[in-house]
Design a protein around this motif. Structure first.
Motif, PDB file in Angstrom:
ATOM      1  N   LEU A 113      -5.276  10.969  -9.059  1.00 56.86           N
ATOM      2  CA  LEU A 113      -4.122  10.297  -8.472  1.00 56.86           C
ATOM      3  C   LEU A 113      -3.003  11.299  -8.184  1.00 56.86           C
TER       4      LEU A 113
ATOM      5  N   ASN B 224       0.802  -1.223   0.000  1.00 65.68           N
ATOM      6  CA  ASN B 224       0.000   0.000   0.000  1.00 65.68           C
ATOM      7  C   ASN B 224       0.837   1.275   0.000  1.00 65.68           C
ATOM      8  N   ARG B 225       2.002   1.198  -0.622  1.00 66.55           N
ATOM      9  CA  ARG B 225       2.815   2.389  -0.886  1.00 66.55           C
ATOM     10  C   ARG B 225       2.909   2.599  -2.389  1.00 66.55           C
ATOM     11  N   VAL B 226       3.257   3.814  -2.755  1.00 67.26           N
ATOM     12  CA  VAL B 226       3.448   4.168  -4.162  1.00 67.26           C
ATOM     13  C   VAL B 226       4.889   4.608  -4.352  1.00 67.26           C
TER      14      VAL B 226
ATOM     15  N   THR C 243       2.762  -0.036  -5.631  1.00 64.33           N
ATOM     16  CA  THR C 243       2.514   0.486  -6.967  1.00 64.33           C
ATOM     17  C   THR C 243       3.721   1.276  -7.434  1.00 64.33           C
TER      18      THR C 243
ATOM     19  N   LEU D 135      -5.894   3.661  -8.324  1.00 61.58           N
ATOM     20  CA  LEU D 135      -4.871   2.783  -8.901  1.00 61.58           C
ATOM     21  C   LEU D 135      -5.456   1.431  -9.295  1.00 61.58           C
TER      22      LEU D 135
ATOM     23  N   ALA E 226      -0.206   5.311   0.073  1.00 58.43           N
ATOM     24  CA  ALA E 226      -1.396   5.460  -0.763  1.00 58.43           C
ATOM     25  C   ALA E 226      -2.608   5.737   0.117  1.00 58.43           C
TER      26      ALA E 226
ATOM     27  N   GLU F  49      -3.765  13.407  -5.206  1.00 63.51           N
ATOM     28  CA  GLU F  49      -3.587  12.669  -3.958  1.00 63.51           C
ATOM     29  C   GLU F  49      -2.102  12.547  -3.596  1.00 63.51           C
ATOM     30  N   LEU F  50      -1.255  12.313  -4.594  1.00 64.64           N
ATOM     31  CA  LEU F  50       0.180  12.191  -4.323  1.00 64.64           C
ATOM     32  C   LEU F  50       0.787  13.532  -3.924  1.00 64.64           C
TER      33      LEU F  50
ATOM     34  N   ALA G  26      -6.504   7.194  -3.426  1.00 64.79           N
ATOM     35  CA  ALA G  26      -5.447   6.878  -4.394  1.00 64.79           C
ATOM     36  C   ALA G  26      -5.404   5.387  -4.677  1.00 64.79           C
ATOM     37  N   ARG G  27      -5.574   4.575  -3.654  1.00 69.59           N
ATOM     38  CA  ARG G  27      -5.545   3.120  -3.820  1.00 69.59           C
ATOM     39  C   ARG G  27      -6.656   2.656  -4.751  1.00 69.59           C
TER      40      ARG G  27
END
Length: 232
Positions: A94, A15-17, A226, A66, A58, A97-98, A62-63
């Motif tokens: 997305l 659950n990280r980007v 991701t 994705l 995330a 959110e980032l 965002a999750r």
């Protein structure tokens, strides 16, 4: 998962980007069962995200974006899951959110100085090595003061901060391979599990036990790392 660039290694738990801007040669390696999703951003929106490799947590929104962007129908040109305009809107969500997310302290910078690189090789080969910086300095022919300055100037970290991050990286790999917390703690240089749990929680944001539990995946709710890349 780990993403390697010339800047260093980004550790990417569930659950990280991981964000990799255009122009950075890179490769990634998965440890354990991994459900990885890859999304490309056009330069027009990629410029809104930092110009260096980074890792973000995330958000729930965002999750879901994705997962929507990387669903199976998105790879069927005959019957795409979303129109081009719909995908553009989702990608903008997305990016928004980032932009709001805080960078995670999960990037292990790669030293350039030959003396620091020699120390890095030693500790990567044996993360449980508890040698002091003075002791390591004797093996590479540099004083503690010189090495401390190099760590600050090149990596932006103290030696002990950098070594803790390196150990956490190795701990994540061991946990992904199914090792228990006590064995992982000792293999990575902690004298007891409590010290390891405190350090792990401080960097990852959850305990090793909860992290192991969170890695259990299901078809309905995969916990994914991701990779987001700029396409130009």
């Amino acid at each position: 998962m780990a993403v390697h660039t010339e800047r260093g290694t980004s550790i990417v738990p569930a659950n990280r980007v991981a964000w990799t801007p255009a122009g950075f040669t890179h490769y990634h390696r998965a440890h354990g069962d991994t459900d990885m999703r890859i999304v490309f951003l056009a330069p027009s929106v990629a410029r809104l995200i930092p110009d260096h490799p980074a890792v973000f947590l995330a958000s729930g929104l965002a999750r879901e974006v994705l997962l929507a962007l990387t669903g199976p129908r998105n790879y069927d040109d005959a019957a795409p899951g979303y129109s081009r305009s719909a995908r553009s809107r989702l990608l903008r969500v997305l990016v928004d959110e980032l932009r709001e997310a805080h960078e995670q302290p999960l990037h292990l910078p790669e030293p350039r100085d030959d003396r620091l690189r020699a120390i890095a090789r030693t500790l990567h080969e044996n993360p449980a090595d508890n040698s002091s910086l003075a002791e390591l300095g004797k093996t590479v022919g540099a004083s503690t003061r010189t090495l401390s300055r190099l760590f600050r100037d090149e990596l932006g970290l103290t030696f002990y901060e950098w070594r803790t991050q390196l150990r956490i990286y190795h701990a994540l790999v061991l946990l992904a391979d199914g090792h228990d917390i006590t064995r992982t703690a000792h293999a990575c240089g902690w004298a007891n599990p409590s010290g390891f749990i405190a350090a792990f929680t401080g960097i990852i944001g959850t305990t090793p036990g909860r992290y192991r539990t969170s890695r259990r995946t299901s078809a309905r709710a995969p916990r994914l790392p991701t990779v987001v890349r700029s396409s130009g």
